[in-house]
Design an enzyme around this catalytic site. Structure first.
Site, mmCIF file in Angstrom:
data_model
loop_
_atom_site.group_PDB
_atom_site.id
_atom_site.type_symbol
_atom_site.label_atom_id
_atom_site.label_comp_id
_atom_site.label_asym_id
_atom_site.label_seq_id
_atom_site.Cartn_x
_atom_site.Cartn_y
_atom_site.Cartn_z
ATOM 1 N N HIS A 360 15.405 4.540 -16.717
ATOM 2 C CA HIS A 360 14.104 5.226 -16.661
ATOM 3 C C HIS A 360 13.130 4.760 -17.730
ATOM 4 O O HIS A 360 12.097 5.410 -17.930
ATOM 5 C CB HIS A 360 14.279 6.738 -16.799
ATOM 6 N N LYS A 551 1.586 16.429 -18.417
ATOM 7 C CA LYS A 551 2.820 15.674 -18.611
ATOM 8 C C LYS A 551 3.218 15.809 -20.066
ATOM 9 O O LYS A 551 2.446 16.336 -20.865
ATOM 10 C CB LYS A 551 2.638 14.198 -18.234
ATOM 11 N N ARG A 552 4.419 15.312 -20.433
ATOM 12 C CA ARG A 552 4.788 15.306 -21.846
ATOM 13 C C ARG A 552 3.693 14.600 -22.651
ATOM 14 O O ARG A 552 3.039 13.670 -22.156
ATOM 15 C CB ARG A 552 6.117 14.571 -22.039
ATOM 16 N N LYS A 557 1.284 7.686 -22.938
ATOM 17 C CA LYS A 557 0.669 8.344 -21.785
ATOM 18 C C LYS A 557 -0.842 8.540 -22.001
ATOM 19 O O LYS A 557 -1.577 8.844 -21.077
ATOM 20 C CB LYS A 557 1.351 9.686 -21.507
ATOM 21 N N THR A 659 5.915 10.846 -11.759
ATOM 22 C CA THR A 659 6.164 11.587 -10.519
ATOM 23 C C THR A 659 5.070 12.627 -10.281
ATOM 24 O O THR A 659 4.829 13.015 -9.144
ATOM 25 C CB THR A 659 7.544 12.273 -10.524
ATOM 26 N N LYS A 663 2.784 14.106 -6.820
ATOM 27 C CA LYS A 663 2.535 15.527 -6.497
ATOM 28 C C LYS A 663 1.032 15.769 -6.344
ATOM 29 O O LYS A 663 0.597 16.461 -5.421
ATOM 30 C CB LYS A 663 3.126 16.417 -7.594
#
Ligand code: 26Q
Length: 790
Positions: A360, A551-552, A557, A659, A663
């Site tokens: 991952h 998200k985290r 990110k 992911t 969504k």
């Protein structure tokens, strides 16, 4: 294989109300009038549980009779969220539940909110495991999940003065109606050391071997339609005897208790880091405990229906979710060699053919490595086996690549030098038959960079499995407005066959459908605003564009890039109050690892930005920033259906898949994002013209590393400079001067490793295109429908 396991759809009528009242009376000791909301939740959940119990047994019996190949998913995390509505929907009991709700005048929302989220995971990897379990049951596959029953899941986040605070998540405070303890199926686990509690943490005591028990707690996993009910089996650690009578009689009663306590500490809490930042001995033991319990259980199940060990890999498939359960390699070898007494070669053949590994991450520094001395103390036999695997493997490599010492060093299972370490990714690749990445770009980069040497040795093992999400939870359940509209248009086949959503392509030219589509979004926003007002008192405008990044919190990110974009837009509005800009609300949510200081500072910055903008009458009603605390599965279910814009803006090459991108897309948001992870494949599927892609590609990121200079952007891009100057003038931190200096250091002094400044300009350009489109609602709807269809 076409064989499907399970039984027909639920045939259940009547008795449901009686069930509900009986549970209130006999489990909680109350009547309808005296029941609290929690009592009502428990009674409803237990009624659903009664209905599924029989079907679960039937599924298990079918498996036993037909003896199919079993799939075991090994994951140290399952980010499950709530189960009541999911279970009711998948059992197709919604009409029945509605009847009870109506007759008994129950408030469904209030009841659902009583259930704590099962937050046994950090983020994407844990949620993926939960989605896979649900999808495997829906596909009627004989799959079982193994994990750990943490007493405390991911910490609860609150925001104080803008800073993240962590609180323990005591999710099992009230009994969980979904779990069944199975003490009769406990498993013994042997370790090379004992443990003692010291200063609040568990410390290994070498030279004193010890034994623990794993007690299984089973949770039903209901496939859509209710034909198949699989099991998620979570292990809790206990000491061998609840009361050690021998020690008791020697007067060591208290000592016996302390031992109990320390054994149970093992599964007390989930590690809240979603990278290898914190390497602790207890974590390694957690990983081994998961593997030892699960393999012992899987082997026991195999033995129930089979006697020929040569068939093991034909009857058992074990998928390792990242390297966290990679000790399955030496552990399965240990079982086959030491307990079953197979020869090494036969055991090795079975082990490799049984195990498969999903990676991952690409970051070399995030790959798990554990110090050899820890193995010597805690897992000496597993270490011996790893050494033997490595000896044989390296002699093969030497034969195939003579003289290539560099390759031998790089592919060895052991990192040599000062502080020898076991490389868990190498153990996983060498000991299995399949290694997959989680999106096309990630699988390619894995082969070409992070695991290159191993991919050259075993090219046939490397493959891609792009991530997915379950459409039951992430569309049917969370977005009744849109899912109802879709079903009206194309029927309900999409619920278990998502490719059928492509039938929506035909509806883009249907103006009534486009209108209803926009109305569904507007209704979802309205409901969300009501829910936020009800739960926090905060007022939101449902007519604003909802622009989300949830998200985290991680540097790669780039929540900070999003915040910089907002500061630029804020500056534009301040300088030009007449600017035509549709009102917009920027939502952020996400947790930072407790020890990740810069991530916590990013949260602080977003919160200060929100407060400053709220306090500025010049932009009131035009832009607003909201940091929603305590991001969790349930909050995602509330927020994602409302979203117009999905931000997927990682530095290209760093997000393995993502992911939440999927969504958002299936709930009709348009994506503004970089060419990273699965976003690339999503854009290809829906058409790049229906995405707002921007920024450097992964190749450009890698190619410009050597010469990239963030200061160039600061000096040549006036909007970037003004935004940065404003932040570092303490405009957003008037009462905390200098608090954001570490952000300046990261962006301007330490080389901006994640290249925020390189991408800011093209982010703003993409944003411009996106805002122009929003002013043409018909075109917006058309693209959004194409996104759902894709
Ligand atoms: C390892 C050792 C010690 C302590 C913690 C850990 C640890 C725990 C969790 C390391 C990594 C994780 C989680 C990683 C994760 O969630 N990765 C995400 O996986 C998703 C599913 O494949 C991808 O979509 C995301 O891109 C990826 O970031």
């Amino acid at each position: 294989m076409n064989t499907q396991y399970g039984c027909g759809p639920v045939q259940f009528a009547g008795a449901s109300e009686a069930l509900y009242e009986r549970h209130l009376l006999f489990d909680s000791g109350v009547d309808l009038a005296g029941a609290t909301a929690r009592d009502r939740f428990e009674a409803l959940a237990r009624s659903v549980r009664d209905i599924l119990s029989q079907r679960r047994l039937l599924t298990e019996k079918t498996y036993e009779q037909q003896n199919p190949k079993r799939l075991y998913y090994l994951s140290i995390e399952y980010l499950i969220g709530r189960s009541l509505l999911n279970n009711v929907m998948n059992l197709m009991l919604m009409p029945l539940a509605n009847q009870v709700i109506e007759d008994k005048k129950l408030n469904l929302i209030e009841i659902l909110e009583q259930e704590p989220d099962a937050g046994l995971g950090n983020g994407g990897l844990g949620r993926l495991a939960a989605c896979f379990m649900e999808s495997a049951a829906t596909m009627q596959l004989p799959a079982m999940g193994y994990g750990l029953r943490y007493e405390y899941g991911i910490f609860k986040q609150s925001i104080q003065k803008g800073w993240q605070q962590e609180m323990p998540d005591n999710w099992l405070r009230s009994p969980d109606p979904w779990e069944f303890a199975r003490p009769n199926e406990k498993v013994e686990v042997n370790l090379g050391c004992s443990f003692e509690l010291s200063g609040g943490s568990l410390r290994p005591v070498p030279g004193r071997p010890s034994t623990l028990y794993g007690i299984p707690f089973d949770r039903p996993v209901i496939g859509y339609g209710g034909s198949t009910i699989n099991t998620l089996r979570l292990w809790a650690a206990t000491a061998p005897d609840y009361f050690n009578f021998e020690e008791f009689s020697h007067g060591d009663f208290v000592e016996a208790f302390t031992q109990n306590l320390s054994a149970e500490t093992l599964t007390r809490v989930l590690y809240p880091d979603d990278s290898r930042l914190m390497g602790q001995g207890l974590r390694l033991i957690q990983e081994y405990f998961l593997v030892a319990c699960s393999l012992a259980d899987a082997v026991r199940r195999f033995q129930r229906g089979n006697s020929d060990w040569r068939l093991f890999a034909e009857k058992v498939a074990i998928q390792m979710n990242d390297t966290h359960p990679a000790l399955a390699v030496p552990e399965l070898m240990r079982i086959l060699v030491d307990q079953v007494h197979l020869g090494w070669d036969e055991a090795w053949h079975i082990t490799q053919n049984t195990l498969a590994y999903t990676n991952h991450t690409l970051l070399p520094e995030a790959l798990e490595k554990w110090p050899v001395p820890w193995f010597e103390d805690m897992l000496p036999r597993q270490l011996e086996i790893i050494y033997e695997i490595n000896r044989r493997f390296l002699s093969d490599v030497r034969r195939r690549f003579p003289g290539d010492e560099g390759r031998i060093q790089r592919s060895s299972l052991i990192e040599e030098g000062f502080g020898k370490k076991v490389r868990m990714a190498n153990v996983a690749v060498v000991g299995s038959h399949s290694t997959n990445g989680v999106a096309a770009i990630h699988s390619n980069l894995l082969r070409e960079t992070t695991l290159r040497d191993l991919a050259e040795i075993f090219p046939e093992r490397f493959n891609n499995k792009t991530n997915g999400v379950t459409p039951r939870r992430w569309l049917l359940l969370c977005n009744p407005e849109l899912s109802g509209l879709i079903t009206d248009a194309i029927g309900d086949g999409w619920i278990s066959d998502l490719s059928q959503l492509s039938k929506l392509n035909a509806f883009t030219s249907d103006s009534a459908f486009r209108h209803d589509f926009l109305k569904a979004k507007r209704d979802a926003k309205r409901n969300f605003c009501d829910w936020v007002r009800w739960s926090t008192g905060q007022l939101l405008d449902p007519d604003a564009i909802f622009d989300c990044q949830v998200k985290r919190i991680h540097e790669y990110k780039r929540q900070l890039l999003n915040a910089l974009r907002i500061v630029v837009l804020y500056n534009r509005l301040r300088e030009n109050p007449g600017l035509n800009m549709h009102p917009r609300t920027f939502f952020f949510a996400g947790k930072a690892a407790p020890a990740y200081r810069l991530a916590k500072l990013i949260i602080k910055f977003i919160n200060n930005l929100a407060v400053t903008i709220d306090g500025d009458p010049a932009v009131r009603g035009r832009i607003k920033v909201v940091f929603l605390p305590e991001y969790c599965v349930s909050l995602a279910e509330h927020l994602i259906p409302t979203s117009d814009v999905s931000n997927q803006i990682s530095t290209a090459g760093y997000e393995a898949s993502g992911t939440s991108n999927m969504k958002f897309m299936m709930n009709g948001a348009l994506t503004i994002g970089t060419r990273d992870g699965a976003t690339i494949e999503m854009a290809a599927q829906a058409g790049e013209e229906n995405f707002f892609l921007f920024g450097l590609t992964a190749e450009q990121v890698a190619g410009s590393r050597a010469w990239y200079n963030p200061r160039w952007h600061y000096e040549h891009e006036p909007e970037a400079r003004e935004a940065l100057d404003l932040i570092f003038s303490d405009y957003f931190s008037r009462n905390e001067p200098g608090v954001f200096a570490p952000l300046r250091d990261a962006l301007l002094m330490q080389g901006d490793h994640y290249m925020h400044l390189a991408d800011l300009k093209s982010y703003l350009e993409a944003d411009e295109r996106l805002r122009a489109l929003y002013n043409q609602p018909d075109e917006w709807a058309r693209k959004a429908i194409l996104n759902v269809a894709g």
